[in-house]
Design a protein around this motif. Sequence first.
Motif, PDB file in Angstrom:
ATOM      1  N   LEU A 180       0.824  -1.206   0.000  1.00 38.28           N
ATOM      2  CA  LEU A 180       0.000   0.000   0.000  1.00 38.28           C
ATOM      3  C   LEU A 180       0.861   1.260   0.000  1.00 38.28           C
ATOM      4  O   LEU A 180       0.539   2.254  -0.663  1.00 38.28           O
ATOM      5  N   GLU A 181       1.969   1.204   0.720  1.00 39.28           N
ATOM      6  CA  GLU A 181       2.863   2.360   0.789  1.00 39.28           C
ATOM      7  C   GLU A 181       3.623   2.560  -0.521  1.00 39.28           C
ATOM      8  O   GLU A 181       3.648   3.666  -1.080  1.00 39.28           O
ATOM      9  N   VAL A 182       4.236   1.508  -1.027  1.00 41.48           N
ATOM     10  CA  VAL A 182       5.100   1.633  -2.201  1.00 41.48           C
ATOM     11  C   VAL A 182       4.293   1.849  -3.477  1.00 41.48           C
ATOM     12  O   VAL A 182       4.634   2.698  -4.310  1.00 41.48           O
ATOM     13  N   CYS A 183       3.224   1.116  -3.648  1.00 40.94           N
ATOM     14  CA  CYS A 183       2.486   1.139  -4.909  1.00 40.94           C
ATOM     15  C   CYS A 183       1.374   2.179  -4.956  1.00 40.94           C
ATOM     16  O   CYS A 183       0.867   2.496  -6.037  1.00 40.94           O
ATOM     17  N   HIS A 184       1.013   2.721  -3.775  1.00 40.44           N
ATOM     18  CA  HIS A 184      -0.089   3.687  -3.748  1.00 40.44           C
ATOM     19  C   HIS A 184       0.207   4.928  -2.912  1.00 40.44           C
ATOM     20  O   HIS A 184      -0.609   5.857  -2.890  1.00 40.44           O
ATOM     21  N   GLY A 185       1.321   4.951  -2.212  1.00 44.12           N
ATOM     22  CA  GLY A 185       1.607   6.072  -1.332  1.00 44.12           C
ATOM     23  C   GLY A 185       0.637   6.174  -0.179  1.00 44.12           C
ATOM     24  O   GLY A 185       0.459   7.252   0.399  1.00 44.12           O
ATOM     25  N   ALA A 186       0.003   5.053   0.178  1.00 45.47           N
ATOM     26  CA  ALA A 186      -1.011   5.042   1.235  1.00 45.47           C
ATOM     27  C   ALA A 186      -0.365   4.613   2.547  1.00 45.47           C
ATOM     28  O   ALA A 186       0.049   3.469   2.695  1.00 45.47           O
ATOM     29  N   MET A 187      -0.301   5.539   3.494  1.00 40.99           N
ATOM     30  CA  MET A 187       0.344   5.243   4.769  1.00 40.99           C
ATOM     31  C   MET A 187      -0.541   5.519   5.973  1.00 40.99           C
ATOM     32  O   MET A 187      -0.128   5.319   7.107  1.00 40.99           O
ATOM     33  N   SER A 188      -1.741   6.004   5.734  1.00 43.15           N
ATOM     34  CA  SER A 188      -2.680   6.232   6.830  1.00 43.15           C
ATOM     35  C   SER A 188      -3.992   5.521   6.530  1.00 43.15           C
ATOM     36  O   SER A 188      -4.216   5.037   5.417  1.00 43.15           O
ATOM     37  N   ARG A 189      -4.849   5.451   7.520  1.00 42.76           N
ATOM     38  CA  ARG A 189      -6.017   4.587   7.456  1.00 42.76           C
ATOM     39  C   ARG A 189      -6.942   4.911   6.283  1.00 42.76           C
ATOM     40  O   ARG A 189      -7.361   3.999   5.550  1.00 42.76           O
ATOM     41  N   THR A 190      -7.262   6.176   6.070  1.00 43.54           N
ATOM     42  CA  THR A 190      -8.236   6.525   5.031  1.00 43.54           C
ATOM     43  C   THR A 190      -7.759   6.154   3.627  1.00 43.54           C
ATOM     44  O   THR A 190      -8.495   5.491   2.884  1.00 43.54           O
ATOM     45  N   PRO A 191      -6.547   6.542   3.214  1.00 43.35           N
ATOM     46  CA  PRO A 191      -6.107   6.115   1.877  1.00 43.35           C
ATOM     47  C   PRO A 191      -5.926   4.603   1.765  1.00 43.35           C
ATOM     48  O   PRO A 191      -6.154   4.034   0.697  1.00 43.35           O
ATOM     49  N   MET A 192      -5.533   3.945   2.849  1.00 42.44           N
ATOM     50  CA  MET A 192      -5.419   2.490   2.797  1.00 42.44           C
ATOM     51  C   MET A 192      -6.777   1.846   2.553  1.00 42.44           C
ATOM     52  O   MET A 192      -6.899   0.915   1.746  1.00 42.44           O
ATOM     53  N   LEU A 193      -7.810   2.336   3.221  1.00 43.03           N
ATOM     54  CA  LEU A 193      -9.152   1.802   3.013  1.00 43.03           C
ATOM     55  C   LEU A 193      -9.637   2.048   1.587  1.00 43.03           C
ATOM     56  O   LEU A 193     -10.304   1.202   0.985  1.00 43.03           O
ATOM     57  N   ARG A 194      -9.266   3.215   1.035  1.00 39.67           N
ATOM     58  CA  ARG A 194      -9.664   3.519  -0.344  1.00 39.67           C
ATOM     59  C   ARG A 194      -9.033   2.542  -1.320  1.00 39.67           C
ATOM     60  O   ARG A 194      -9.698   2.032  -2.224  1.00 39.67           O
ATOM     61  N   VAL A 195      -7.748   2.273  -1.149  1.00 45.14           N
ATOM     62  CA  VAL A 195      -7.067   1.338  -2.045  1.00 45.14           C
ATOM     63  C   VAL A 195      -7.661  -0.065  -1.910  1.00 45.14           C
ATOM     64  O   VAL A 195      -7.896  -0.746  -2.911  1.00 45.14           O
ATOM     65  N   LYS A 196      -7.899  -0.495  -0.691  1.00 46.07           N
ATOM     66  CA  LYS A 196      -8.492  -1.817  -0.490  1.00 46.07           C
ATOM     67  C   LYS A 196      -9.858  -1.908  -1.167  1.00 46.07           C
ATOM     68  O   LYS A 196     -10.211  -2.939  -1.753  1.00 46.07           O
ATOM     69  N   ARG A 197     -10.623  -0.829  -1.115  1.00 47.04           N
ATOM     70  CA  ARG A 197     -11.950  -0.823  -1.737  1.00 47.04           C
ATOM     71  C   ARG A 197     -11.849  -0.886  -3.260  1.00 47.04           C
ATOM     72  O   ARG A 197     -12.615  -1.595  -3.925  1.00 47.04           O
ATOM     73  N   ASP A 198     -10.903  -0.153  -3.836  1.00 49.35           N
ATOM     74  CA  ASP A 198     -10.827   0.002  -5.285  1.00 49.35           C
ATOM     75  C   ASP A 198      -9.979  -1.065  -5.979  1.00 49.35           C
ATOM     76  O   ASP A 198     -10.138  -1.288  -7.184  1.00 49.35           O
ATOM     77  N   PHE A 199      -9.064  -1.707  -5.259  1.00 55.99           N
ATOM     78  CA  PHE A 199      -8.085  -2.566  -5.913  1.00 55.99           C
ATOM     79  C   PHE A 199      -8.170  -4.039  -5.524  1.00 55.99           C
ATOM     80  O   PHE A 199      -7.537  -4.862  -6.180  1.00 55.99           O
ATOM     81  N   MET A 200      -8.909  -4.397  -4.497  1.00 58.53           N
ATOM     82  CA  MET A 200      -8.825  -5.781  -4.055  1.00 58.53           C
ATOM     83  C   MET A 200     -10.070  -6.209  -3.302  1.00 58.53           C
ATOM     84  O   MET A 200     -10.878  -5.383  -2.843  1.00 58.53           O
ATOM     85  N   THR A 201     -10.221  -7.514  -3.207  1.00 57.75           N
ATOM     86  CA  THR A 201     -11.145  -8.128  -2.267  1.00 57.75           C
ATOM     87  C   THR A 201     -10.279  -8.718  -1.162  1.00 57.75           C
ATOM     88  O   THR A 201      -9.601  -9.731  -1.392  1.00 57.75           O
ATOM     89  N   PRO A 202     -10.227  -8.092   0.017  1.00 61.26           N
ATOM     90  CA  PRO A 202      -9.327  -8.595   1.055  1.00 61.26           C
ATOM     91  C   PRO A 202      -9.518 -10.067   1.375  1.00 61.26           C
ATOM     92  O   PRO A 202      -8.555 -10.794   1.590  1.00 61.26           O
ATOM     93  N   ASN A 203     -10.772 -10.522   1.403  1.00 58.85           N
ATOM     94  CA  ASN A 203     -11.062 -11.932   1.644  1.00 58.85           C
ATOM     95  C   ASN A 203     -11.728 -12.491   0.390  1.00 58.85           C
ATOM     96  O   ASN A 203     -12.871 -12.164   0.075  1.00 58.85           O
ATOM     97  N   LEU A 204     -11.014 -13.366  -0.349  1.00 55.95           N
ATOM     98  CA  LEU A 204     -11.551 -13.903  -1.595  1.00 55.95           C
ATOM     99  C   LEU A 204     -12.803 -14.732  -1.398  1.00 55.95           C
ATOM    100  O   LEU A 204     -13.539 -14.984  -2.358  1.00 55.95           O
ATOM    101  N   LEU A 205     -13.055 -15.154  -0.175  1.00 54.07           N
ATOM    102  CA  LEU A 205     -14.277 -15.895   0.100  1.00 54.07           C
ATOM    103  C   LEU A 205     -15.508 -15.087  -0.304  1.00 54.07           C
ATOM    104  O   LEU A 205     -16.503 -15.650  -0.774  1.00 54.07           O
ATOM    105  N   ASP A 206     -15.446 -13.778  -0.144  1.00 55.27           N
ATOM    106  CA  ASP A 206     -16.583 -12.927  -0.490  1.00 55.27           C
ATOM    107  C   ASP A 206     -16.915 -13.040  -1.977  1.00 55.27           C
ATOM    108  O   ASP A 206     -18.088 -13.134  -2.360  1.00 55.27           O
ATOM    109  N   ASP A 207     -15.896 -13.042  -2.831  1.00 56.05           N
ATOM    110  CA  ASP A 207     -16.126 -13.151  -4.275  1.00 56.05           C
ATOM    111  C   ASP A 207     -16.560 -14.552  -4.668  1.00 56.05           C
ATOM    112  O   ASP A 207     -17.452 -14.731  -5.504  1.00 56.05           O
TER     113      ASP A 207
END
Length: 303
Positions: A180-207
């Motif tokens: 998250l830091e290297v590829c998105h510059g996300a180092m705090s909670r809000t930008p990290m949550l944004r990247v997780k929302r837009d780029f991934m499914t944290p738990n593939l079970l959901d998909d």
Amino acid sequence: MGEKQQRDRDLTRWGVSRRYSSLDMFYLFPIGEGLHTIEHKGRLFDLLIQNRGSDTTLVVFHGSLPPTQLTLPCLQGEGVSRLADVNLIALADPSLVMGDIDCAWFLGDRRIGPLRPILSPVIRYVLDSLNSKRTILFGGSGGGYAAVNFAQDFPGSIALAMNPRLNFNGTPSSKLPRYLEVCHGAMSRTPMLRVKRDFMTPNLLDDVNKQQDFDLLVVQNKNDKRYLHRQVNPFLSGVENPTRTWVSLFNGGDGHVPLPREEVAKLLKDLSNMESQTSDEYNSLGFESLGDYKQSVLSQDFS
């Protein structure tokens, strides 16, 4: 954290490569064997194609780069695909060029955006060019996450996941914060949550529980206790429709040790020789249906 020297790019192993100035240019040309490099939004997409005239094509996603991987790109699968006598599409994660990072799970980065919508059409174009009838998407550990994630774009395919990470929220902890830091510059909670929302499914079970149009084969080292009990078994216990998931446990070394290459190659060859993708065929290769696995293993693991 101090920055490591960025990995150099070295293509000498693969000889002459074809380079395309854009995705549109890539789609204009017939696909031959060898290394192909596509320029897109300042990134280089590398894929190695080997056509063995097989009806089966192996699509390989690498996991975390080992310390011995000093250069880019990382393209895996040549040995096992040759032994199994199947076609190969080996993929290199384009985001690893961004800095001190060993794994990006083929998720994408802030420059190119989510990777799956870009890369899946590329894979499909190559599969069509190879006249492939059966697709096996394969990866171990972090590559296992990518294989299951991308399999959703290939109905009827097989996702072969070995010792896979399936949930970023589960233990053992991943290198996701560094990504998250290297590829998105996300180092705090809000930008990290944004990247997780837009780029991934944290738990593939959901998909997988939303829609599973592919066969999932999990090959897990039973002596890899942390991944078995913290990643694989919790995922399998939550799968709501067990009819397209099968499990095979093997007795490997202690820890995150993969199946030996020769055994992977034999499994791939057997999968390529199946007449059809049925439970009886998978059972004959040593896989247990998820329904049976839940009764024989998961009932004890979660009792």
